[in-house]
Design a protein around this motif. Structure first.
Motif, mmCIF file in Angstrom:
data_model
loop_
_atom_site.group_PDB
_atom_site.id
_atom_site.type_symbol
_atom_site.label_atom_id
_atom_site.label_comp_id
_atom_site.label_asym_id
_atom_site.label_seq_id
_atom_site.Cartn_x
_atom_site.Cartn_y
_atom_site.Cartn_z
ATOM 1 N N ALA A 123 41.725 39.532 45.405
ATOM 2 C CA ALA A 123 42.421 38.337 46.037
ATOM 3 C C ALA A 123 41.683 37.082 45.741
ATOM 4 C CB ALA A 123 43.010 38.834 47.277
ATOM 5 N N ALA A 124 40.683 37.222 46.466
ATOM 6 C CA ALA A 124 39.893 35.741 45.999
ATOM 7 C C ALA A 124 39.557 35.579 44.401
ATOM 8 C CB ALA A 124 38.634 35.496 47.119
ATOM 9 N N VAL A 125 39.202 36.850 43.898
ATOM 10 C CA VAL A 125 39.240 35.901 42.427
ATOM 11 C C VAL A 125 40.673 35.825 41.674
ATOM 12 C CG1 VAL A 125 38.117 36.869 40.417
ATOM 13 C CG2 VAL A 125 36.568 36.923 42.409
ATOM 14 N N ARG A 126 41.034 36.569 42.305
ATOM 15 C CA ARG A 126 43.055 35.960 41.374
ATOM 16 C C ARG A 126 43.290 34.742 42.006
ATOM 17 N NH1 ARG A 126 47.891 40.818 41.481
ATOM 18 N NH2 ARG A 126 48.836 39.850 40.638
ATOM 19 N N ARG A 127 43.019 34.844 43.160
ATOM 20 C CA ARG A 127 43.360 32.911 43.123
ATOM 21 C C ARG A 127 43.012 31.465 42.339
ATOM 22 N NH1 ARG A 127 43.236 34.770 48.926
ATOM 23 N NH2 ARG A 127 40.543 34.069 48.590
ATOM 24 N N VAL A 128 41.552 32.563 41.965
ATOM 25 C CA VAL A 128 40.491 30.934 40.830
ATOM 26 C C VAL A 128 41.232 31.281 40.026
ATOM 27 C CG1 VAL A 128 38.654 31.281 39.576
ATOM 28 C CG2 VAL A 128 38.161 31.666 42.217
ATOM 29 N N ALA A 129 41.674 32.589 39.550
ATOM 30 C CA ALA A 129 42.639 32.791 37.877
ATOM 31 C C ALA A 129 43.622 32.089 38.211
ATOM 32 C CB ALA A 129 42.845 34.060 37.748
ATOM 33 N N VAL A 130 44.598 31.875 38.995
ATOM 34 C CA VAL A 130 46.424 30.808 38.957
ATOM 35 C C VAL A 130 45.520 29.446 39.342
ATOM 36 C CG1 VAL A 130 48.226 30.447 40.726
ATOM 37 C CG2 VAL A 130 47.317 32.657 40.855
ATOM 38 N N LYS B 14 33.443 30.338 33.260
ATOM 39 C CA LYS B 14 32.076 31.967 33.022
ATOM 40 C C LYS B 14 31.945 33.269 33.670
ATOM 41 C CE LYS B 14 30.479 29.157 28.919
ATOM 42 N NZ LYS B 14 28.637 28.614 28.882
ATOM 43 N N ILE B 15 31.265 33.911 33.987
ATOM 44 C CA ILE B 15 30.812 34.836 35.221
ATOM 45 C C ILE B 15 30.062 33.716 36.076
ATOM 46 C CG2 ILE B 15 30.551 36.779 35.987
ATOM 47 C CD1 ILE B 15 30.432 38.092 33.037
ATOM 48 N N GLY B 16 29.255 33.307 35.955
ATOM 49 C CA GLY B 16 28.307 32.152 36.323
ATOM 50 C C GLY B 16 28.893 30.999 37.854
ATOM 51 N N HIS B 17 29.889 31.218 36.756
ATOM 52 C CA HIS B 17 31.105 30.019 37.870
ATOM 53 C C HIS B 17 31.864 30.425 39.007
ATOM 54 C CE1 HIS B 17 31.167 27.545 33.717
ATOM 55 N NE2 HIS B 17 29.805 27.843 33.694
ATOM 56 N N LEU B 18 31.106 31.855 39.444
ATOM 57 C CA LEU B 18 32.289 32.282 40.381
ATOM 58 C C LEU B 18 30.977 32.205 41.601
ATOM 59 C CD1 LEU B 18 33.751 34.864 38.613
ATOM 60 C CD2 LEU B 18 34.905 32.780 38.975
ATOM 61 N N LEU B 19 31.738 31.160 42.693
ATOM 62 C CA LEU B 19 30.576 31.029 43.936
ATOM 63 C C LEU B 19 30.795 31.928 44.683
ATOM 64 C CD1 LEU B 19 28.777 27.681 43.360
ATOM 65 C CD2 LEU B 19 27.867 29.338 42.403
ATOM 66 N N THR C 228 38.935 31.975 29.805
ATOM 67 C CA THR C 228 38.140 32.963 30.958
ATOM 68 C C THR C 228 37.875 33.888 31.083
ATOM 69 O OG1 THR C 228 39.422 33.159 33.477
ATOM 70 C CG2 THR C 228 40.723 32.979 32.130
ATOM 71 N N VAL C 229 37.441 34.568 31.765
ATOM 72 C CA VAL C 229 36.824 36.061 31.656
ATOM 73 C C VAL C 229 37.643 36.432 32.630
ATOM 74 C CG1 VAL C 229 34.465 35.598 31.539
ATOM 75 C CG2 VAL C 229 35.186 35.810 33.885
ATOM 76 N N LEU C 230 38.105 35.454 33.687
ATOM 77 C CA LEU C 230 39.364 36.755 34.392
ATOM 78 C C LEU C 230 40.882 36.649 33.863
ATOM 79 C CD1 LEU C 230 38.470 34.257 37.550
ATOM 80 C CD2 LEU C 230 37.419 36.011 36.636
#
Length: 242
Positions: A122-129, A140-145, A169-171
């Motif tokens: 869910a948290a990564v999905r918010r990043v996609a939005v 990129k993957i490495g930009h997720l913290l 994006t990777v998402l």
């Protein structure tokens, strides 16, 4: 419990805006000049990332000297959406001239970033939005913290807000899937604010045409109520993906 600086935007912005910065070193993996610094104000200390405009590498599809402003605009949008994805970020003068200064987020070393980027989280999905709203051309993957507790921040938002559709994006695991109610609420909130003072704040960092393009992207997401599909005339995934 005392809130962290990442959660206390007002305190973090005050520190980042007025604190004394001491350069610790350069992050050599970054394509633009990216410096890790210590910052201190009235006894409050933290780490931060400083990207001077003078160290920005020219790009063919973004105007020179605008990446720092796009990072700040991304933070403003993240806050307006209530998502706290982008760490507190300001534009200020520094040891090597004006640039972007962002609170350093230490990611949870126990999290497998590759697995996280592919998960139905869910948290990564918010990043996609969020990325769809700011038209992020380099998630990129490495930009997720990810941090303890499950929240996921994101960094490196210099190539955002183009008037052309450049979402890269990777998402993509949610492409075409219905947006969640909380995402629709965040989109409705920011759409209303884009007709007011938020547009004025953004225009200090991006162009009026880019603000209008942001309105259009939000309108499309609210109309169709689904995550966007990849562009047909633009690489859908950044390279390298890490």
């Amino acid at each position: 419990m005392t809130r962290s600086l990442a959660e206390d935007a007002e305190a973090a912005e005050r520190l980042l805006t007025s604190g004394t910065m001491t350069v610790e070193g350069r992050i050599v993996q970054a394509s633009n000049a990216t410096l890790r610094c210590d910052i201190e104000l009235d006894g409050v200390q933290a780490k931060c990332v400083y990207k001077p405009v003078a160290g920005e590498r020219p790009l063919w599809d973004f105007p020179d000297g605008t990446l720092a402003g796009r990072e700040v605009a991304s933070y403003i949008v993240s806050q307006a959406m209530g998502m706290r994805i982008v760490p507190p970020t300001v534009h200020r003068d520094g040891p090597y001239g004006p640039g972007m200064v962002q609170l350093w987020i230490e990611p949870d070393p126990e999290v497998d970033l590759v697995a996280l980027s592919r998960a139905n989280d869910a948290a990564v999905r918010r990043v996609a939005v969020f990325d769809a709203v700011v038209n992020n051309a380099d998630r990129k993957i490495g930009h997720l913290l990810p941090v303890p507790g499950g929240h996921v921040h994101g960094c490196d938002h210099g190539v955002t807000f183009s008037t052309d559709y450049k979402l890269r994006t990777v998402l993509w695991q949610w492409r075409g899937k219905p947006l969640k109610p909380l995402a629709l609420q965040a989109l409705a909130k920011i759409r209303a604010e884009l007709d007011g003072t938020l547009a004025e704040r953004l225009t200090g960092h991006i162009t009026p045409a880019e603000v209008e393009a942001t309105r259009h992207r939000v309108d499309l997401m609210l109309k169709h109520r689904v995550h966007p599909y990849p562009p047909e005339d633009w690489p859908a995934v950044p390279w390298p993906p890490m």
